[in-house]
Write an enzyme that holds these catalytic residues in place. Structure first.
Site, PDB file in Angstrom:
ATOM      1  N   ASP A  66      -7.151 -16.425 -97.654  1.00 55.70           N
ATOM      2  CA  ASP A  66      -6.094 -16.206 -96.659  1.00 55.70           C
ATOM      3  C   ASP A  66      -6.736 -16.235 -95.269  1.00 55.70           C
ATOM      4  O   ASP A  66      -7.822 -15.690 -95.078  1.00 55.70           O
ATOM      5  CB  ASP A  66      -5.442 -14.830 -96.911  1.00 55.70           C
ATOM      6  CG  ASP A  66      -4.088 -14.677 -96.239  1.00 55.70           C
ATOM      7  OD1 ASP A  66      -3.105 -14.439 -96.964  1.00 55.70           O
ATOM      8  OD2 ASP A  66      -4.017 -14.779 -94.998  1.00 55.70           O
ATOM      9  N   TYR A 105      11.072 -26.762 -92.859  1.00 55.53           N
ATOM     10  CA  TYR A 105      10.360 -25.877 -93.802  1.00 55.53           C
ATOM     11  C   TYR A 105      10.616 -26.339 -95.245  1.00 55.53           C
ATOM     12  O   TYR A 105       9.677 -26.539 -96.036  1.00 55.53           O
ATOM     13  CB  TYR A 105      10.825 -24.432 -93.605  1.00 55.53           C
ATOM     14  CG  TYR A 105      10.517 -23.537 -94.775  1.00 55.53           C
ATOM     15  CD1 TYR A 105       9.220 -23.120 -95.039  1.00 55.53           C
ATOM     16  CD2 TYR A 105      11.535 -23.127 -95.655  1.00 55.53           C
ATOM     17  CE1 TYR A 105       8.937 -22.317 -96.136  1.00 55.53           C
ATOM     18  CE2 TYR A 105      11.255 -22.328 -96.736  1.00 55.53           C
ATOM     19  CZ  TYR A 105       9.961 -21.930 -96.983  1.00 55.53           C
ATOM     20  OH  TYR A 105       9.687 -21.141 -98.065  1.00 55.53           O
ATOM     21  N   LYS A 141       8.143 -28.099 -98.427  1.00 56.44           N
ATOM     22  CA  LYS A 141       8.024 -27.661 -99.828  1.00 56.44           C
ATOM     23  C   LYS A 141       8.378 -28.812-100.767  1.00 56.44           C
ATOM     24  O   LYS A 141       7.789 -28.961-101.843  1.00 56.44           O
ATOM     25  CB  LYS A 141       8.940 -26.461-100.083  1.00 56.44           C
ATOM     26  CG  LYS A 141       8.522 -25.211 -99.331  1.00 56.44           C
ATOM     27  CD  LYS A 141       7.230 -24.625 -99.873  1.00 56.44           C
ATOM     28  CE  LYS A 141       6.879 -23.318 -99.192  1.00 56.44           C
ATOM     29  NZ  LYS A 141       5.659 -22.703 -99.729  1.00 56.44           N
ATOM     30  N   ARG A 145      24.013 -18.595 -87.328  1.00 58.69           N
ATOM     31  CA  ARG A 145      22.631 -19.035 -87.116  1.00 58.69           C
ATOM     32  C   ARG A 145      22.519 -20.467 -87.637  1.00 58.69           C
ATOM     33  O   ARG A 145      22.851 -20.720 -88.804  1.00 58.69           O
ATOM     34  CB  ARG A 145      21.686 -18.108 -87.885  1.00 58.69           C
ATOM     35  CG  ARG A 145      20.217 -18.344 -87.628  1.00 58.69           C
ATOM     36  CD  ARG A 145      19.351 -17.276 -88.295  1.00 58.69           C
ATOM     37  NE  ARG A 145      19.366 -17.360 -89.744  1.00 58.69           N
ATOM     38  CZ  ARG A 145      18.621 -16.597 -90.548  1.00 58.69           C
ATOM     39  NH1 ARG A 145      17.839 -15.671 -90.025  1.00 58.69           N
ATOM     40  NH2 ARG A 145      18.684 -16.722 -91.848  1.00 58.69           N
TER      41      ARG A 145
END
Ligand code: UFG
Length: 333
Positions: A31, A141, A145, A282
């Site tokens: 990480d 995003y 993926k 949103r």
């Protein structure tokens, strides 16, 4: 059995690390601590501070350890930010998977679990959503993926690496013993924001839109407890170890709650009033996202322990109320 967990200092990764250790795995966490917290990583895991954008750092870890499998969590995760900074998401999220797979296949690693997302189902024809729905990412995003899933497809074709993509719905809750939990900075997720209002850290909750085509007009989501999510990863890994083929699974409880329902449950759990206002929609929010989890239940025997929102919010509240400032370890995220 030894596994590599990228992003193991993050919210979901740190919970998976604890479950892996409990079940007897040796765990190496990789990480860069940009979003993760050193204090979230269990002391029994080996911790390596490193960046997936630095292939030579990844290679060093693979020279020091032999892995039976990889669980990949490290990623930028904010749908909204990905629409403002698309190139950051494409560069970092996609390159991270490319670099990791290049080193992993060079070292002949054969099992890979990907943290994928329900954001791949932006325009579902049916709710609850099965794995057969069209893959239409709702954001950059989600697109990253999707590209990660495709890289795995080719890794299998060329290197015989077996993989499992777990398409999460809304990860939530915290470890039941309250020592690790969700701590993003900035926080954008509904449940932690509600609990920050309950703690007096914010004045009020703003609900983004109440004119959706849902019973109360607010968006509906499928909240899945982070420990149940972690359990699914280990079941998926063990299935691959037992010779299962590559799979994709939707991972949610199969029950939707509207934003107003989430607020109401949080009021009951915390006993606090939690002021609310209705704001504008949103951008990018789908009206309803609920998983059909039949496949993972049938094939992996997955059986969620926290199958109702009250139990999920109780664990989140235990974490937030005892750690109002998150992890105080000097790292941010
Ligand atoms: N919401 C509010 N007010 C807030 C925050 C959120 O009304 O202050 C609403 C959102 O508009 C949405 C719901 O609460 O309707 C849930 O929003 P979250 O931001 O908590 O979660 P999302 O459903 O947007 O996204 C999450 C993950 C993504 C993942 C997606 C898959 O953050 O990474 O689930 O379903 F892709």
């Amino acid at each position: 059995m030894k596994v590599l967990v990228t992003g193991g200092a993050g919210y979901i990764g740190s919970h998976v690390v604890e479950l892996l250790l409990e079940r007897g795995y040796d765990v190496v966490v990789y990480d860069n601590l940009v979003a993760g917290h050193r204090a979230a990583v269990h002391q029994d895991a080996v911790f390596v501070e490193g960046d997936l954008l630095r292939p030579e750092q990844i290679a060093t870890v693979f020279e020091q350890h032999t892995f039976d499998g990889i669980l990949h969590f490290a990623s930028h995760i904010m749908v909204g930010e990905s629409m403002q900074k698309p190139w950051k998401y494409f560069r970092d999220n996609v390159s991270a998977v490319t670099n990791l797979l290049e080193v992993a296949t060079a070292h002949d690693v054969k099992r890979f679990i990907l943290s994928s997302t329900a954001n791949l189902y932006d325009q579902p024809e049916r709710i609850p959503i099965t794995e057969e729905e069209a893959l239409i990412p709702g954001s950059v995003y989600g697109e990253t993926k999707y590209i990660a899933e495709r890289q795995l497809y080719w890794a299998e074709q060329i290197y015989e690496l077996k993989y499992c993509c777990l398409r999460y719905f809304n990860a939530s809750g915290a470890h039941p013993n309250g020592h690790i939990g969700e701590a993003h900075n900035p926080e954008t997720h509904l449940i932690p924001i509600i609990l920050q209002v309950a703690l007096g850290q914010r004045d009020k909750l703003t609900i983004f839109g109440d004119d959706y085509d849902t019973p109360d007009g607010t968006c509906i989501r499928d909240y899945i407890h982070v420990i149940d999510l972690a359990d699914a990863h280990i079941l998926a890994l063990e299935a691959l170890m037992n010779g299962a083929g590559s799979r994709v699974y939707n991972l949610g409880n199969g029950r939707g709650y509207s934003n107003l329902e989430v607020l109401e449950v949080a009021r009951q759990v915390t006993g606090r009033p939690i002021p609310v206002e209705i704001g504008a929609r949103r951008p990018g929010d789908a009206a309803a996202l609920v998983a059909d989890n039949t496949r993972i239940k049938q094939e992996l025997g997955w059986s969620p322990e926290f199958d109702n929102l009250q139990a999920i919010i109780e664990t989140a509240w235990k974490w937030h109320s005892t750690h109002p400032n998150g992890f105080v370890d000097g790292t941010d995220g």
